[in-house]
Design an enzyme around this catalytic site. Structure first.
Site, PDB file in Angstrom:
ATOM      1  N   LYS A 210       1.982  10.738   3.520  1.00  0.00           N
ATOM      2  CA  LYS A 210       0.954   9.944   2.864  1.00  0.00           C
ATOM      3  C   LYS A 210       0.068  10.894   2.067  1.00  0.00           C
ATOM      4  CE  LYS A 210      -2.824   6.783   3.617  1.00  0.00           C
ATOM      5  NZ  LYS A 210      -3.564   5.994   4.597  1.00  0.00           N
ATOM      6  N   ARG A 220      -9.277   0.059  -0.908  1.00  0.00           N
ATOM      7  CA  ARG A 220     -10.547   0.351  -0.231  1.00  0.00           C
ATOM      8  C   ARG A 220     -11.593  -0.719  -0.563  1.00  0.00           C
ATOM      9  NH1 ARG A 220     -10.339   7.001  -0.727  1.00  0.00           N
ATOM     10  NH2 ARG A 220      -8.259   7.173   0.213  1.00  0.00           N
ATOM     11  N   LYS A 242     -10.009  12.506   1.008  1.00  0.00           N
ATOM     12  CA  LYS A 242      -9.252  12.575   2.261  1.00  0.00           C
ATOM     13  C   LYS A 242      -8.269  13.748   2.262  1.00  0.00           C
ATOM     14  CE  LYS A 242      -9.781   7.679   3.479  1.00  0.00           C
ATOM     15  NZ  LYS A 242      -9.107   6.455   4.000  1.00  0.00           N
ATOM     16  N   GLU A 258       6.390  17.278   7.389  1.00  0.00           N
ATOM     17  CA  GLU A 258       5.760  16.169   8.108  1.00  0.00           C
ATOM     18  C   GLU A 258       6.804  15.168   8.610  1.00  0.00           C
ATOM     19  OE1 GLU A 258       2.775  15.582   9.079  1.00  0.00           O
ATOM     20  OE2 GLU A 258       1.393  16.756   7.858  1.00  0.00           O
ATOM     21  N   LYS A 273       4.289   7.401   0.801  1.00  0.00           N
ATOM     22  CA  LYS A 273       3.230   6.578   0.222  1.00  0.00           C
ATOM     23  C   LYS A 273       2.306   7.440  -0.626  1.00  0.00           C
ATOM     24  CE  LYS A 273      -0.799   4.020   1.744  1.00  0.00           C
ATOM     25  NZ  LYS A 273      -1.604   3.619   2.865  1.00  0.00           N
ATOM     26  N   SER A 299      -1.878  -0.304  -3.594  1.00  0.00           N
ATOM     27  CA  SER A 299      -2.742  -1.203  -4.351  1.00  0.00           C
ATOM     28  C   SER A 299      -2.884  -0.805  -5.821  1.00  0.00           C
ATOM     29  CB  SER A 299      -4.115  -1.277  -3.683  1.00  0.00           C
ATOM     30  OG  SER A 299      -4.676   0.020  -3.543  1.00  0.00           O
TER      31      SER A 299
HETATM   32  C1  PBG Z   1      -5.843   4.117   5.276  1.00  0.00           C
HETATM   33  C2  PBG Z   1      -4.950   3.319   4.404  1.00  0.00           C
HETATM   34  C3  PBG Z   1      -4.943   3.350   3.012  1.00  0.00           C
HETATM   35  C4  PBG Z   1      -3.999   2.463   2.580  1.00  0.00           C
HETATM   36  C5  PBG Z   1      -3.417   1.889   3.711  1.00  0.00           C
HETATM   37  N1  PBG Z   1      -4.015   2.430   4.829  1.00  0.00           N
HETATM   38  C6  PBG Z   1      -5.714   4.073   2.011  1.00  0.00           C
HETATM   39  C7  PBG Z   1      -6.581   5.195   2.297  1.00  0.00           C
HETATM   40  O1  PBG Z   1      -6.109   6.259   2.692  1.00  0.00           O
HETATM   41  O2  PBG Z   1      -7.776   5.027   2.102  1.00  0.00           O
HETATM   42  C8  PBG Z   1      -3.734   2.213   1.131  1.00  0.00           C
HETATM   43  C9  PBG Z   1      -2.873   1.121   0.771  1.00  0.00           C
HETATM   44  C10 PBG Z   1      -2.999   0.712  -0.629  1.00  0.00           C
HETATM   45  O3  PBG Z   1      -3.656   1.346  -1.467  1.00  0.00           O
HETATM   46  O4  PBG Z   1      -2.396  -0.308  -0.942  1.00  0.00           O
HETATM   47  N2  PBG Z   1      -5.508   4.141   6.608  1.00  0.00           N
END
Ligand code: PBG
Length: 340
Positions: A210, A220, A242, A258, A273, A299
């Site tokens: 990720k 968010r 992050k 990972e 992701k 998203s």
């Molecule tokens: C965090 C999380 C994120 C998404 C899913 N779980 C984003 C982040 O790291 O802030 C993103 C999914 C998306 O953007 O569709 N646990």
């Protein structure tokens, strides 16, 4: 010197290999098609909120709604009818229930856990993928808890909470727990916790690779994990940094490391992701393991396509299909996508 162009329709080049023979008609094209995306390859991420009725729009994700548990039932019914057999719920947690230590994450009756058990009861055939991370529950919006300086995410303490959270989700009826936090050692810890408590059949879908991506912005907004509604002193906080735990977009060997760790620790499915900008990562992880691979079209990927289509700049149906085919072609077995 004069170059003479043959204008005769019967003019033939002296070539034997003509790949275009296989593009002559729809029937032939589809016989030769290498990749297909089926509804049953897709996992629908859904946003949920408290309350009885009425879904609400998410401004930065046209066409995606935040659902109450009641309206979520209708979404599930429609999804199943169309052959989409898996959902991944993400809760928008009431700010009053948030805390620095994410206590609500351990509530067996949290919104997320209530949604999981309600859907499981009503639609036992639906696969349920529970998000395991603290960001919906922390006041600061990080995926883990902070040390006393407020500067660093505490790894091991966070993993303790995540293990408990995974147990609650398993108890609620989740088929998969899906840790999306990128803490070290969480897959092993969660596997042990699940096994110790008898949840040997609850699978782990690990967000293995990720990345610290700019494409999570709209998500968010959707779960409200940007403190102060996304603004602080004019600075958009939804771009919370992050990089202390998510992967550097410049790296691919790190993703393989990972993925190998998560497999060793007992993950059942590995995830990459975002998806579209990381097709090389999907294909390399695919080559490095025999586990199924999931990819998350996030998203921002969704919203970019929707925004351009709304302006008439691209064809929505074709762009949507093409983006998903590319992800599958790269080697993903299943795709989390808001287009599901
Ligand atoms: C965090 C999380 C994120 C998404 C899913 N779980 C984003 C982040 O790291 O802030 C993103 C999914 C998306 O953007 O569709 N646990």
């Amino acid at each position: 010197m004069e170059y003479k162009i043959a204008m005769d329709e019967n003019f033939k080049l002296d070539i034997r290999k003509r790949p275009r023979r296989l593009r002559k008609s729809d029937a032939i094209l589809s016989l030769c098609e290498e990749t297909r995306v089926n509804p049953s390859d897709l996992i629908l991420p859904v946003f949920i909120k408290e309350g009885k009725s009425g879904a609400s729009e998410i401004e930065s994700m046209p066409g995606v709604m935040r659902h109450t548990i009641d309206s979520l039932f209708r979404v599930c019914e429609k999804a199943l009818k169309r052959g989409v057999k898996a959902i991944a719920p993400f809760p928008q947690v009431d700010p009053k229930s948030k805390s620095d230590r994410a206590d609500e994450a351990l509530n067996a009756k949290s919104l997320a856990n209530r949604a999981i058990s309600a859907v499981k009861k009503r639609f036992p055939e639906m696969a349920l993928i529970a998000d395991i991370a603290l960001d919906p529950y922390t006041t600061h919006g990080h995926d883990g808890i902070l040390d006393s300086s407020g500067q660093r995410i505490l790894n091991d303490e966070t993993v303790e909470i995540l293990s408990g959270m995974a147990l609650m989700a398993a108890q609620a009826g989740a088929d998969f727990v899906a840790p999306s936090d990128m803490m070290d050692g969480r897959i092993g810890a969660i596997r042990s916790a699940l096994d110790e408590c008898g949840f040997v059949d609850t699978a782990i879908m690990a967000y293995s690779a990720k990345y610290a991506s700019a494409f999570y912005g709209p998500f968010r907004d959707a779960i409200g994990s940007s403190p102060n509604g996304g603004q602080k002193q004019g600075k958009p906080k939804k771009y919370l940094d992050k990089r202390g735990y998510q992967l550097n977009p410049a790296n691919v060997r790190e993703a393989l490391k990972e993925a190998a760790l998560d497999e060793e620790e007992g993950a059942d499915v590995l995830m990459v992701k975002p998806a579209g900008a990381y097709l090389d990562v999907i294909s390399k992880v695919r080559a490095s393991t025999s586990l199924p691979i999931a990819a998350y079209q996030v998203s921002g990927e969704y919203s970019m396509i929707m925004a351009a289509a709304q302006r008439g700049w691209i064809d929505l149906e074709r762009a949507k299909r093409e983006s998903l085919i590319a992800i599958k072609r790269a080697g993903a077995d299943m795709i989390l996508t808001y287009f599901a």
